[in-house]
Design an enzyme around this catalytic site. Structure first.
Site, PDB file in Angstrom:
ATOM      1  N   GLN A   1      -7.414  -4.758   8.409  1.00 44.36           N
ATOM      2  CA  GLN A   1      -6.864  -3.852   9.216  1.00 44.36           C
ATOM      3  C   GLN A   1      -5.506  -4.477   9.659  1.00 44.36           C
ATOM      4  OE1 GLN A   1      -5.502  -0.715   9.638  1.00 44.36           O
ATOM      5  NE2 GLN A   1      -7.643   0.193   9.727  1.00 44.36           N
TER       6      GLN A   1
ATOM      7  N   THR B   1      -3.837   4.875  -1.465  1.00 44.45           N
ATOM      8  CA  THR B   1      -4.935   5.213  -0.376  1.00 44.45           C
ATOM      9  C   THR B   1      -5.443   6.546  -1.086  1.00 44.45           C
ATOM     10  OG1 THR B   1      -3.286   6.751   0.486  1.00 44.45           O
ATOM     11  CG2 THR B   1      -3.680   4.739   1.293  1.00 44.45           C
ATOM     12  N   TYR B   2      -6.559   7.037  -0.646  1.00 44.18           N
ATOM     13  CA  TYR B   2      -7.464   8.076  -0.993  1.00 44.18           C
ATOM     14  C   TYR B   2      -7.843   8.979   0.189  1.00 44.18           C
ATOM     15  CZ  TYR B   2     -11.308  10.450  -3.253  1.00 44.18           C
ATOM     16  OH  TYR B   2     -12.182  11.428  -3.739  1.00 44.18           O
TER      17      TYR B   2
ATOM     18  N   GLU C   1       0.903  -1.319  -0.022  1.00 46.75           N
ATOM     19  CA  GLU C   1      -0.167  -0.049   0.049  1.00 46.75           C
ATOM     20  C   GLU C   1       0.794   1.198   0.041  1.00 46.75           C
ATOM     21  OE1 GLU C   1      -3.512   0.836   2.879  1.00 46.75           O
ATOM     22  OE2 GLU C   1      -1.971   2.381   3.374  1.00 46.75           O
TER      23      GLU C   1
ATOM     24  N   LYS D   1     -20.441  -6.668   3.493  1.00 49.25           N
ATOM     25  CA  LYS D   1     -19.760  -6.275   2.317  1.00 49.25           C
ATOM     26  C   LYS D   1     -19.647  -7.317   1.259  1.00 49.25           C
ATOM     27  CE  LYS D   1     -16.929  -3.066   5.271  1.00 49.25           C
ATOM     28  NZ  LYS D   1     -15.819  -2.741   5.997  1.00 49.25           N
TER      29      LYS D   1
ATOM     30  N   ARG E   1     -15.168   3.127   3.938  1.00 48.95           N
ATOM     31  CA  ARG E   1     -15.688   4.127   4.402  1.00 48.95           C
ATOM     32  C   ARG E   1     -14.967   5.468   4.411  1.00 48.95           C
ATOM     33  NH1 ARG E   1     -17.141   5.174  10.601  1.00 48.95           N
ATOM     34  NH2 ARG E   1     -14.812   5.664  10.440  1.00 48.95           N
ATOM     35  N   GLY E   2     -13.776   5.305   4.995  1.00 47.50           N
ATOM     36  CA  GLY E   2     -12.732   6.263   5.157  1.00 47.50           C
ATOM     37  C   GLY E   2     -12.522   6.474   6.704  1.00 47.50           C
ATOM     38  N   ASP E   3     -11.417   7.124   6.923  1.00 51.16           N
ATOM     39  CA  ASP E   3     -11.038   7.655   8.386  1.00 51.16           C
ATOM     40  C   ASP E   3     -11.927   8.676   8.813  1.00 51.16           C
ATOM     41  OD1 ASP E   3      -8.946   5.735   9.261  1.00 51.16           O
ATOM     42  OD2 ASP E   3      -7.436   6.813   8.035  1.00 51.16           O
TER      43      ASP E   3
ATOM     44  N   HIS F   1     -12.773  -2.846  15.384  1.00 51.53           N
ATOM     45  CA  HIS F   1     -12.752  -1.374  14.745  1.00 51.53           C
ATOM     46  C   HIS F   1     -12.937  -0.489  16.099  1.00 51.53           C
ATOM     47  CE1 HIS F   1     -13.998   2.216  12.895  1.00 51.53           C
ATOM     48  NE2 HIS F   1     -13.418   1.903  11.898  1.00 51.53           N
TER      49      HIS F   1
HETATM   50  P1  FAD Z   1     -17.214   0.588   7.789  1.00 53.00           P
HETATM   51  O1  FAD Z   1     -17.372  -0.908   7.032  1.00 53.00           O
HETATM   52  O2  FAD Z   1     -18.124   1.553   7.250  1.00 53.00           O
HETATM   53  O3  FAD Z   1     -16.774   0.644   9.247  1.00 53.00           O
HETATM   54  C1  FAD Z   1     -16.911   1.707  10.216  1.00 53.00           C
HETATM   55  C2  FAD Z   1     -17.513   1.209  11.452  1.00 53.00           C
HETATM   56  O4  FAD Z   1     -18.914   1.205  11.023  1.00 53.00           O
HETATM   57  C3  FAD Z   1     -17.034   0.123  11.890  1.00 53.00           C
HETATM   58  O5  FAD Z   1     -17.363   0.374  13.406  1.00 53.00           O
HETATM   59  C4  FAD Z   1     -18.318  -0.942  11.662  1.00 53.00           C
HETATM   60  O6  FAD Z   1     -18.561  -1.724  12.562  1.00 53.00           O
HETATM   61  C5  FAD Z   1     -19.719   0.011  11.578  1.00 53.00           C
HETATM   62  N1  FAD Z   1     -20.282  -0.396  10.449  1.00 53.00           N
HETATM   63  C6  FAD Z   1     -20.095  -0.903   9.141  1.00 53.00           C
HETATM   64  N2  FAD Z   1     -21.165  -0.811   8.300  1.00 53.00           N
HETATM   65  C7  FAD Z   1     -22.124  -0.320   9.145  1.00 53.00           C
HETATM   66  C8  FAD Z   1     -23.629  -0.370   9.014  1.00 53.00           C
HETATM   67  N3  FAD Z   1     -24.281  -0.780   7.691  1.00 53.00           N
HETATM   68  N4  FAD Z   1     -24.436   0.221  10.074  1.00 53.00           N
HETATM   69  C9  FAD Z   1     -23.679   0.461  11.170  1.00 53.00           C
HETATM   70  N5  FAD Z   1     -22.537   0.511  11.466  1.00 53.00           N
HETATM   71  C10 FAD Z   1     -21.596  -0.047  10.533  1.00 53.00           C
HETATM   72  N6  FAD Z   1      -9.137   5.447   5.047  1.00 53.00           N
HETATM   73  C11 FAD Z   1      -9.084   6.470   4.189  1.00 53.00           C
HETATM   74  O7  FAD Z   1      -9.442   7.573   4.520  1.00 53.00           O
HETATM   75  N7  FAD Z   1      -8.390   6.344   2.953  1.00 53.00           N
HETATM   76  C12 FAD Z   1      -7.841   5.324   2.798  1.00 53.00           C
HETATM   77  O8  FAD Z   1      -7.375   4.838   1.457  1.00 53.00           O
HETATM   78  C13 FAD Z   1      -8.005   4.101   3.638  1.00 53.00           C
HETATM   79  N8  FAD Z   1      -7.313   2.956   2.946  1.00 53.00           N
HETATM   80  C14 FAD Z   1      -7.441   1.602   3.931  1.00 53.00           C
HETATM   81  C15 FAD Z   1      -7.192   0.329   3.454  1.00 53.00           C
HETATM   82  C16 FAD Z   1      -7.256  -0.524   4.268  1.00 53.00           C
HETATM   83  C17 FAD Z   1      -6.989  -2.214   3.734  1.00 53.00           C
HETATM   84  C18 FAD Z   1      -8.071  -0.545   5.661  1.00 53.00           C
HETATM   85  C19 FAD Z   1      -8.111  -1.508   6.443  1.00 53.00           C
HETATM   86  C20 FAD Z   1      -8.354   0.715   5.836  1.00 53.00           C
HETATM   87  C21 FAD Z   1      -8.317   1.856   5.313  1.00 53.00           C
HETATM   88  N9  FAD Z   1      -8.438   3.043   5.688  1.00 53.00           N
HETATM   89  C22 FAD Z   1      -8.458   4.017   4.556  1.00 53.00           C
HETATM   90  C23 FAD Z   1      -9.181   3.259   6.948  1.00 53.00           C
HETATM   91  C24 FAD Z   1     -10.583   2.832   6.931  1.00 53.00           C
HETATM   92  O9  FAD Z   1     -11.216   3.870   6.100  1.00 53.00           O
HETATM   93  C25 FAD Z   1     -11.125   3.055   8.358  1.00 53.00           C
HETATM   94  O10 FAD Z   1     -10.526   1.907   9.328  1.00 53.00           O
HETATM   95  C26 FAD Z   1     -12.546   3.162   8.662  1.00 53.00           C
HETATM   96  O11 FAD Z   1     -12.815   3.288   9.883  1.00 53.00           O
HETATM   97  C27 FAD Z   1     -13.374   1.958   8.355  1.00 53.00           C
HETATM   98  O12 FAD Z   1     -13.552   1.743   6.930  1.00 53.00           O
HETATM   99  P2  FAD Z   1     -14.585   0.802   6.411  1.00 53.00           P
HETATM  100  O13 FAD Z   1     -14.613   0.695   4.963  1.00 53.00           O
HETATM  101  O14 FAD Z   1     -14.190  -0.483   7.269  1.00 53.00           O
HETATM  102  O15 FAD Z   1     -15.971   1.190   7.242  1.00 53.00           O
END
Ligand code: FAD
Length: 290
Positions: free
Chosen positions: A176, A48-49, A17, A165, A104-106, A149
């Site tokens: 992660q 990353t984005y 990455e 997903k 989703r994003g950080d 998380h």
């Molecule tokens: P989600 O799946 O949306 O999860 C976020 C939280 O919401 C979790 O607590 C989950 O349990 C909860 N949740 C999920 N779905 C639902 C739902 N339907 N209803 C209610 N709660 C729900 N961040 C960036 O900004 N840019 C990047 O490029 C980036 N790259 C990454 C690459 C990898 C491989 C990983 C593991 C993470 C990366 N991240 C990046 C960080 C990531 O965006 C964060 O860890 C974020 O907090 C979680 O992303 P997610 O897509 O898993 O979110």
């Protein structure tokens, strides 16, 4: 080529990455890192984005793909409206990008909540469903946590959304970072028992420094095993911590490879040295092909 296809070939992939650069200094460091790690012939890489550097992500994935002929995946987050998201996905397809990591994003900071721009794109699973539902031919990766998380009440919660997903169309998952393989093995056992068949690639971070470790553990929810933490606590400087991190990561990778993982995905923080040392050691132990 779809990354899921590479992951299903029966030999572990190696991938890196990279972080999209924020300024000119970072561009130079990244150029050197990509060139050095391209020498390790990765099977694929990802970029990353962030909203402010979104154009750079797209620029970099296409350049790596054209210049180094390495399959390059763009990350995309729920940081845009649906129209803007469509525009970005159209651009990816037009430029020959074959895979997107739908996230989703950080959140803006460790104690701040994530604010979706579009209520229909609030979670990683929403973006996966959006890409699949709009007929894009892209391979779709999604994130999952081997540990909990930081926003989740428990691992069950986390698992349910990971499942969502896959049901929405993710064809592989990347975890992660984690420092204790037992979390990963447990996740795989539960996923397979629940009928989730997609490859789940372990995400690995060789510890870069004391400061970075504190930041990433806070953002990711990853815990550090006691023994490693004690060694870090008494390490004299960041170089000693870096070495401990490399040694720990080699042990993690060796065990993961022996267990038959589909690949090893390294969070490089745009530095080549640690990943190069780890791959050198794994090849030396004949755990990876040279
Ligand atoms: P989600 O799946 O949306 O999860 C976020 C939280 O919401 C979790 O607590 C989950 O349990 C909860 N949740 C999920 N779905 C639902 C739902 N339907 N209803 C209610 N709660 C729900 N961040 C960036 O900004 N840019 C990047 O490029 C980036 N790259 C990454 C690459 C990898 C491989 C990983 C593991 C993470 C990366 N991240 C990046 C960080 C990531 O965006 C964060 O860890 C974020 O907090 C979680 O992303 P997610 O897509 O898993 O979110």
């Amino acid at each position: 080529m779809r990354i899921a296809h590479l992951l299903n070939r029966g030999r572990p992939t190696v991938s890196f990455e990279f972080m999209a650069p924020r300024d000119e200094d970072e561009v130079l460091i990244l150029e050197r890192t990509v060139a050095a790690l391209a020498g390790h012939a990765p099977d694929w890489v990802s970029v990353t984005y962030r909203v402010r550097t979104g154009e750079k992500t797209l620029e970099l994935v296409t350049r790596i793909k054209r210049q180094y002929h390495i399959e390059s995946m763009a990350h995309l987050t729920c940081a845009n409206t649906r129209d803007e998201t469509r525009r970005i996905l159209n651009w990816m397809e037009r430029e020959g990008i074959a895979n997107v990591l739908a996230l989703r994003g950080d959140p803006p900071g460790p104690a701040q909540p994530f604010q979706p721009v579009d209520p229909e794109l609030a979670h990683g699973s929403d973006l996966v469903a959006f890409v699949r539902g709009n007929g894009y031919r892209l391979g779709i990766g999604a994130a999952c946590s081997a540990e909990k998380h930081p926003e989740s009440p428990d691992r069950e919660h986390e698992f349910r959304y990971m499942q969502l997903k896959v049901e929405a169309g993710a064809d592989f998952l990347i975890t992660q970072l984690f420092f204790d393989n037992r979390f990963y093995f447990d996740l795989i056992a539960r996923a397979r028992a629940a009928g989730i068949k997609v490859p789940i690639v372990p995400g690995l971070m060789p510890i870069p420094s004391r400061r970075s470790l504190a930041f990433v553990t806070q953002m990711s929810g990853a815990t550090v095993p006691d023994q490693l933490q004690q060694a870090i606590d008494v390490a004299p400087d960041d170089e000693a911590i870096r070495k401990l991190g490399v040694e720990h990561c080699i042990r993690q990778c060796a065990e993961l490879l022996e267990a038959g993982v589909p690949g090893l995905h390294f969070y490089t923080f745009n530095r080549a040295r640690a990943a190069s040392e780890i791959l050198g050691a794994l090849r030396g132990q004949q755990l990876l092909a040279s």
